[in-house]
Design a protein around this motif. Sequence first.
Motif, mmCIF file in Angstrom:
data_model
loop_
_atom_site.group_PDB
_atom_site.id
_atom_site.type_symbol
_atom_site.label_atom_id
_atom_site.label_comp_id
_atom_site.label_asym_id
_atom_site.label_seq_id
_atom_site.Cartn_x
_atom_site.Cartn_y
_atom_site.Cartn_z
ATOM 1 N N VAL A 1 14.729 1.574 -14.881
ATOM 2 C CA VAL A 1 15.711 0.605 -14.119
ATOM 3 C C VAL A 1 15.030 0.630 -12.599
ATOM 4 N N PHE A 2 15.103 -0.630 -11.930
ATOM 5 C CA PHE A 2 14.929 -0.819 -10.926
ATOM 6 C C PHE A 2 16.373 -1.165 -9.967
ATOM 7 N N ALA A 3 16.883 -0.322 -9.395
ATOM 8 C CA ALA A 3 18.419 -0.407 -9.066
ATOM 9 C C ALA A 3 18.487 -0.801 -7.649
ATOM 10 N N GLU A 4 18.744 -2.129 -7.360
ATOM 11 C CA GLU A 4 18.804 -2.640 -5.980
ATOM 12 C C GLU A 4 20.281 -2.703 -5.557
ATOM 13 N N LYS B 1 13.856 -0.680 -21.595
ATOM 14 C CA LYS B 1 12.991 -1.688 -21.157
ATOM 15 C C LYS B 1 12.940 -1.791 -19.711
ATOM 16 N N PRO B 2 11.961 -1.941 -19.224
ATOM 17 C CA PRO B 2 12.244 -2.458 -17.703
ATOM 18 C C PRO B 2 13.008 -3.389 -17.188
ATOM 19 N N VAL B 3 14.071 -3.013 -16.621
ATOM 20 C CA VAL B 3 15.131 -4.197 -16.102
ATOM 21 C C VAL B 3 15.480 -3.972 -14.479
ATOM 22 N N PHE B 4 15.762 -4.969 -14.173
ATOM 23 C CA PHE B 4 16.178 -4.950 -12.490
ATOM 24 C C PHE B 4 17.619 -5.137 -12.431
ATOM 25 N N VAL B 5 18.483 -4.238 -11.809
ATOM 26 C CA VAL B 5 19.542 -4.235 -11.820
ATOM 27 C C VAL B 5 20.250 -4.275 -10.210
ATOM 28 N N ALA B 6 21.132 -5.497 -9.817
ATOM 29 C CA ALA B 6 21.518 -5.545 -8.718
ATOM 30 C C ALA B 6 22.992 -5.086 -8.407
ATOM 31 N N THR B 7 23.514 -4.612 -7.458
ATOM 32 C CA THR B 7 24.839 -4.303 -7.207
ATOM 33 C C THR B 7 25.015 -4.633 -5.855
ATOM 34 N N HIS B 8 26.366 -5.074 -5.603
ATOM 35 C CA HIS B 8 26.813 -5.705 -4.245
ATOM 36 C C HIS B 8 28.170 -5.355 -4.036
ATOM 37 N N CYS B 9 28.389 -4.654 -2.856
ATOM 38 C CA CYS B 9 29.538 -4.179 -2.372
ATOM 39 C C CYS B 9 30.046 -4.406 -1.076
ATOM 40 N N VAL C 1 8.018 -9.115 -11.476
ATOM 41 C CA VAL C 1 8.131 -10.093 -12.507
ATOM 42 C C VAL C 1 8.264 -9.595 -13.975
ATOM 43 N N GLU C 2 7.734 -8.315 -14.039
ATOM 44 C CA GLU C 2 7.665 -7.894 -15.479
ATOM 45 C C GLU C 2 8.956 -7.413 -15.952
ATOM 46 N N ARG C 3 10.091 -7.283 -14.984
ATOM 47 C CA ARG C 3 11.263 -6.786 -15.493
ATOM 48 C C ARG C 3 12.295 -7.756 -16.102
ATOM 49 N N ARG C 4 13.251 -7.526 -16.613
ATOM 50 C CA ARG C 4 14.207 -8.353 -17.213
ATOM 51 C C ARG C 4 15.467 -8.163 -16.551
ATOM 52 N N ARG C 5 16.539 -9.063 -16.507
ATOM 53 C CA ARG C 5 17.877 -8.666 -16.284
ATOM 54 C C ARG C 5 18.491 -7.962 -17.474
ATOM 55 N N PRO C 6 19.291 -7.122 -17.138
ATOM 56 C CA PRO C 6 20.025 -6.252 -18.458
ATOM 57 C C PRO C 6 20.836 -7.376 -19.146
ATOM 58 N N GLN C 7 21.291 -6.918 -20.358
ATOM 59 C CA GLN C 7 22.118 -7.947 -21.049
ATOM 60 C C GLN C 7 23.554 -8.080 -20.409
ATOM 61 N N SER D 1 0.641 -1.163 -0.007
ATOM 62 C CA SER D 1 0.046 -0.018 0.150
ATOM 63 C C SER D 1 0.711 1.213 0.005
ATOM 64 N N LEU D 2 1.862 1.039 0.598
ATOM 65 C CA LEU D 2 2.974 2.317 0.767
ATOM 66 C C LEU D 2 3.656 2.504 -0.711
ATOM 67 N N TRP D 3 3.800 1.452 -1.229
ATOM 68 C CA TRP D 3 4.778 1.527 -2.542
ATOM 69 C C TRP D 3 3.916 0.807 -3.750
ATOM 70 N N ARG D 4 2.804 1.691 -3.848
ATOM 71 C CA ARG D 4 1.734 0.934 -4.792
ATOM 72 C C ARG D 4 2.505 0.226 -5.990
ATOM 73 N N GLU D 5 3.559 1.086 -6.511
ATOM 74 C CA GLU D 5 3.879 0.542 -7.881
ATOM 75 C C GLU D 5 5.059 -0.524 -7.693
ATOM 76 N N THR D 6 5.490 -0.820 -6.571
ATOM 77 C CA THR D 6 6.680 -1.483 -6.363
ATOM 78 C C THR D 6 6.372 -3.180 -6.266
ATOM 79 N N GLY D 7 5.114 -3.391 -6.096
ATOM 80 C CA GLY D 7 4.884 -4.845 -5.902
ATOM 81 C C GLY D 7 5.601 -5.703 -6.539
ATOM 82 N N ALA D 8 5.258 -7.076 -6.436
ATOM 83 C CA ALA D 8 5.896 -8.049 -6.956
ATOM 84 C C ALA D 8 5.494 -7.905 -8.416
ATOM 85 N N ARG D 9 4.381 -7.616 -8.870
ATOM 86 C CA ARG D 9 3.773 -7.541 -10.049
ATOM 87 C C ARG D 9 4.902 -6.642 -11.037
ATOM 88 N N ASP D 10 5.185 -5.714 -10.675
ATOM 89 C CA ASP D 10 6.086 -4.820 -11.269
ATOM 90 C C ASP D 10 7.478 -5.761 -11.606
#
Lengths: 496, 252
Positions: A256-259, A224-232, A77-83, A66-75
């Motif tokens: 981009v959804f940057a984690e 295109k909508p992608v999901f990017v994760a960086t870890h440090c 799963v529609e993303r991809r990992r970048p090339q 409810s707080l993050w209306r647009e960030t649910g899991a639905r959003d």
Amino acid sequence: MQKVKTTIQNWVKEAGEQVCACRDRKQGFDAEVNALAARALENILALPESRFDAAGADGLFGEKISLWRETGARDFVERRRPQACPGLPRDFCCDIEGLDVQQVLIYNGCVAGARGKNLLFPEQTAQLGDKPCVCRLSDLEATPSHRAKLAPFFEAAEKGLHTEKKHVSVRSTADFAQGGPDIGREEQKWLNRALSEDTLLIYLPEGCRLEKPLQIVSLNHSEKPVFVATHCWILLEKGASMHLVQCTDSHPQAEVFAEGLVEMRLAADAQLEYIRMQNVGDRCKVFHQLDAHLERASRLVTHFMTLNGGLTQNKVEINLTEPEARADVFGLYLQDKKQQVSNDIKINHTAPRTYSRELFKGVLDDAARAFFKGHVFVHPQALQTEAYQNNRNLLVSPKAQANAKPYLEIYADDVQCNHGVTVGQLDEDALFYMRCRGIPAEAARRLLMRAYADEILKEVGVEALRGWLDSLVRKRFNGQLQACQDCVLACPERTC
Amino acid sequence: MLLEIKDLKASINGKQILKGVNLNVNRGEIHAIMGPNGNGKSTLASVIAGKEMFKVDGGQVRYKDKNLFDLNVEERACEGIFLGFQYPVEIPGVSITSFMRAAVNEQRKYKGLDPMDAFAFMKYMEEKQALVGMTDKLANRSVNEGFSGGEKKKNEIFQMAMLQPELAILDETDSGLDIDALRIVAGGVNKLANKDNAIIVITHYQRLLDYIVPDFVHVLADGKIVKTGTKELAKELEEKGYDWLKDHDSGK
């Protein structure tokens, strides 16, 4: 429900394959990198089913849907990992004017630079010796001494719901309140470890003072909508010190959804100034997590600068585990349109004579919304702790909204703690005064907003960095800043 | 004529404060407006500066042959109207230097001039600081924040010096000043007065008028200017009080 799970599983597989494809040496920490991901995935899959419910209110992403209306899991799963390992823009640079910095570039989650090398000194191989080192974890040789140095990080990653053979219940208030694991934070860490391709390692040996600030640029670009994760991982040995700027930038139109997860350990007397710049397009989401452990008399100063971004979330956890450790956590968020930002700061004082100070200030225009949640936990043994928590908001439009939850939880008697929140408007008398001197209303408003931000900016330790941030803030208020000005992706006509 | 006020009526929250003020000011003149508390002196100043909380109910004000009410607050300032505040406002985080740079350059922009470059500006500012004895340390502090009463009023005169207005209205600039500060402030005003500008001094006390010698003294009572005279009138008021005037007017 199944979809969220399979998406995560597939991505972990993809990431693992990419790692293997990129690698040419066999003795690195490859196995460990893959094991980290596998362990994290295992933890995720052990979560209750309700956490994978795309439509439910208790899903994986964000506080509550409810707080993050647009960030649910639905959003999600529609993303991809970048090339995989994309080519970098050749002429890319992101110089800070008037300042000599060393730069490391991460493009869509992929660390740029020669394999197997220390990115600070490209002629040297990556190793944790007597020189500062920035490298990919997989490039590091898997020797016992390296393993010993990184042990605390690996141990933290090993933890899961079932670590001590007993199931830790999911996010019960009592656990959380007693300084126990906060599952909400943990699961986000797992997600990051599982989905990031590699880990960027920053290491300073004992007594090493890095003169030049280090700048890590995380550049994100995809139409295109992608999901990017960086870890440090950041490891500062005894008495080491540095200034670190981590910028997350994007093209204004990127989706981009940057984690990002940063885990840091400061040994005794180490000092780190850490500036986190978030300046992405309005269609980007940025979820950043910081997990820090501070040993005796070490000092951490962090600045979370949220200049632009559709949705930004900072989750910070700082553990002051030994006496005299000290953390200053500053934040500045400048939001407009329908942007949303959340800062969730947890500080655990578990040793005597520890110190923490939080100051988060925000300017909210249009229909922007901000959330602040601060939690200071003081352990019964943490006597003579000092903790200050403050959040201030300036609402410059009638539709802007600020929500704050300051929270202190103190189990020791001899402590000094305070907390406070303000939500206010621009001073009408000051505006009139300025207009009376010939300054148009709009310019006067901007001047007042900048003055408001100044309290945070003046805490930045390196003068040139302060000047740079100040100019970005000014551009932001002048409406000139959509995404980083110095980025060739944001303004292709510009060559450096 | 620089300023021409005709039958000006103004109110706040439905309460009428100005009930028909008439006043003419020419370039090169210094006017003093005196009168009891709560009779509309500050309201008159605020209405001329453009404070929106006051409603103009009637009459007209012409400034440099323009209808003053056609101009908004900042346009009036750029046209050369300066209000010295009775209670100068604190602006945390904005230094006097950056405040003045913004103001000077905005006014230059209005007049179609290029902004002053940094070097020229600093020199200009130093010159004006000397006029009121303002130190660099003070100039680098946030506007009025933590200033003493005297410093705030000095700052007002300093800003007046920087902006070189054609019409300056000083609203009780003498209140809260000790005798030394009063001398400095008045000395600054005297240096700034010339044949091309006009100054309106609003004050309670004749004391200020020993230093700033007015050409005209007006008494504003019950929303109207009830008496106009020379500086002698101020002395008489000081001796006899405002009641004398009421008695005098009603023919006693």
